[in-house]
Enzyme design. Structure first.
Site, short mmCIF file in Angstrom:
data_model
loop_
_atom_site.label_atom_id
_atom_site.label_comp_id
_atom_site.label_asym_id
_atom_site.label_seq_id
_atom_site.Cartn_x
_atom_site.Cartn_y
_atom_site.Cartn_z
N PHE A 168 97.02 77.09 45.69
CA PHE A 168 97.64 78.07 45.95
C PHE A 168 98.09 78.20 47.52
O PHE A 168 97.36 78.74 48.24
CB PHE A 168 96.87 79.20 45.63
CG PHE A 168 97.19 80.76 45.29
CD1 PHE A 168 97.26 81.04 43.94
CD2 PHE A 168 97.54 81.60 46.20
CE1 PHE A 168 97.83 82.14 43.44
CE2 PHE A 168 98.16 82.71 45.81
CZ PHE A 168 98.16 83.14 44.71
N ASP A 176 94.70 85.63 50.70
CA ASP A 176 93.55 85.23 49.96
C ASP A 176 92.39 84.25 51.03
O ASP A 176 93.12 83.35 51.66
CB ASP A 176 93.84 84.66 48.75
CG ASP A 176 92.49 84.25 47.95
OD1 ASP A 176 91.38 84.66 48.22
OD2 ASP A 176 92.46 83.39 47.25
N ASN A 186 107.06 86.74 50.12
CA ASN A 186 106.25 85.67 50.38
C ASN A 186 106.68 84.47 49.39
O ASN A 186 107.28 84.64 48.58
CB ASN A 186 104.88 85.95 49.79
CG ASN A 186 103.98 87.05 50.66
OD1 ASN A 186 103.80 86.80 51.84
ND2 ASN A 186 104.16 88.25 50.32
N PHE A 219 103.33 90.33 42.72
CA PHE A 219 102.10 89.56 42.42
C PHE A 219 102.66 88.11 41.78
O PHE A 219 103.13 88.02 40.78
CB PHE A 219 101.09 90.22 41.49
CG PHE A 219 100.41 91.36 42.30
CD1 PHE A 219 99.21 91.27 42.59
CD2 PHE A 219 101.03 92.45 42.54
CE1 PHE A 219 98.41 92.07 43.36
CE2 PHE A 219 100.40 93.60 43.24
CZ PHE A 219 99.15 93.32 43.60
#
Length: 349
Positions: free
Chosen positions: A27, A80, A129, A329
């Protein structure tokens, strides 16, 4: 309120399962500010690579290193802890002398570049992003391949991801408890998380109900339409519907859904009536947003991943690359591909 796992899929419920984020390297997120630092000013922008560190932890460590108050360090978005991320932090350090950032030592964290800037970096102040994700243990390659092509053409619902609502829905439950009491919430973080969860849940419900209609992407009288990539919107009138529909079909315009709150929602006539009906049962959350004077806004109903590409490493592992605008998201894209094994509510936005 419809549970997140039961919200309407745009391309039907995925047939197979898979694993998201078996390790942090699966990720990868790279922030796209959409601008370059000014090269002067009382603030310093730092591009930081981190692995195993959450954003607030790094910001606090940077403040301690610079001997400034933690509130003098800002960022555009939370990233994250359990991922490889590149993001920008901003520190207010007046004066001409540039600190020696080579002396900033934090495990799992590296300063890649820095420059002075005239303005503080505020939450949400980024263009988007870029994501590189690896999905593993895929049970149905053919279904995922078909879905990738469908998503490239038709997008996915622009739902707020499960992480917006907290592990086990804790943020939404907190909002409901708060709404049913008159006690003030003095913790600013809790207040922010709970209000965001409340408004996001109502948005998801409106989109869920609209996507149940066969003609969900058909412009109706009073719809609030947004130029792709822009934040402002305008209201569709019945006389303009054919031309506006053409522009929606060409992805030049986006149909939006309400982020409910105080003030006008943005839609009118038939579109407003539909949105009000979609969340008519959610009086507790709506009352909370009105009581706390959270201003109503709009958000695109659909999300189109840009620069979407994929590479199968083998029959059960695929690497995805795509870019999303700020506030969207990656997990909503993954949701359209596979039934994810495990809970990813812990993944930061």
């Amino acid at each position: 309120m419809t549970e997140f796992d039961n919200l309407t899929w745009l391309h039907g419920k995925p047939q197979g399962s898979g694993l998201l984020k078996a390790n942090p390297e699966d990720f990868v997120v790279v922030e796209d500010l959409g601008f370059t630092p000014d090269g002067e000013g009382e603030h310093i922008l730092l591009r930081i690579l981190k692995n195993g560190c959450n954003t607030r932890f790094v910001a606090d460590a940077l403040a301690k290193f610079l001997k400034i108050h933690a509130r003098e360090v800002s960022f555009a978005g939370q990233k994250d802890k359990h991922a490889v991320t590149e993001q920008w932090l901003c520190a207010r350090v007046p004066g001409k002398e540039m600190p020696d950032f080579s002396a900033f030592q934090l495990e799992g964290c590296k300063v890649l570049e820095y420059a002075r800037h005239k303005r503080k970096l505020r939450l949400g102040a980024l263009k988007g992003n870029a994501f590189t994700l690896v999905l593993r243990e895929i049970s149905d390659r053919r279904d995922v391949e078909t879905r990738l092509q469908a998503i490239r053409d038709g997008g996915v619902p622009n739902y707020f991801g499960a992480q917006r609502f907290g592990i086990g829905g804790s943020n939404l439950q907190g909002a409901l408890r708060w709404a049913q009491s008159n006690a003030p919430v003095r913790d600013r973080n809790k207040r922010s998380f709970w209000l965001s969860a409340a408004r996001s849940a109502l948005f998801n419900q409106i989109v869920h109900q609209r996507l149940k209609k066969p003609d969900f992407n058909q412009v109706v009288d009073g719809d609030a339409l947004q130029l792709a990539g822009r934040g402002s919107w305008f209201v569709a009138t019945s006389e303009e519907l054919p031309e506006l529909q053409r522009r929606v079909d060409e992805k030049e315009l986006m149909i939006t859904a309400s982020l409910p709150g105080s003030g006008e929602w943005g839609t009118q006539r038939a579109a407003l009536a539909f949105e009000q009906d979609a969340i008519a049962q959610e009086t507790v959350l709506q009352s909370l947003l009105l009581r706390e004077k959270v201003e109503a806004s709009r958000r695109a109903m659909l999300l189109y991943p840009q620069q979407l590409s994929w590479n199968w490493w083998d029959d059960v592992t695929v690497e995805l690359r795509f870019w999303l605008p700020a506030g969207s998201f990656a997990t909503s894209v993954v949701r359209g591909l596979i039934n994810t094994m495990g809970d990813y509510a812990h993944i930061a936005e």
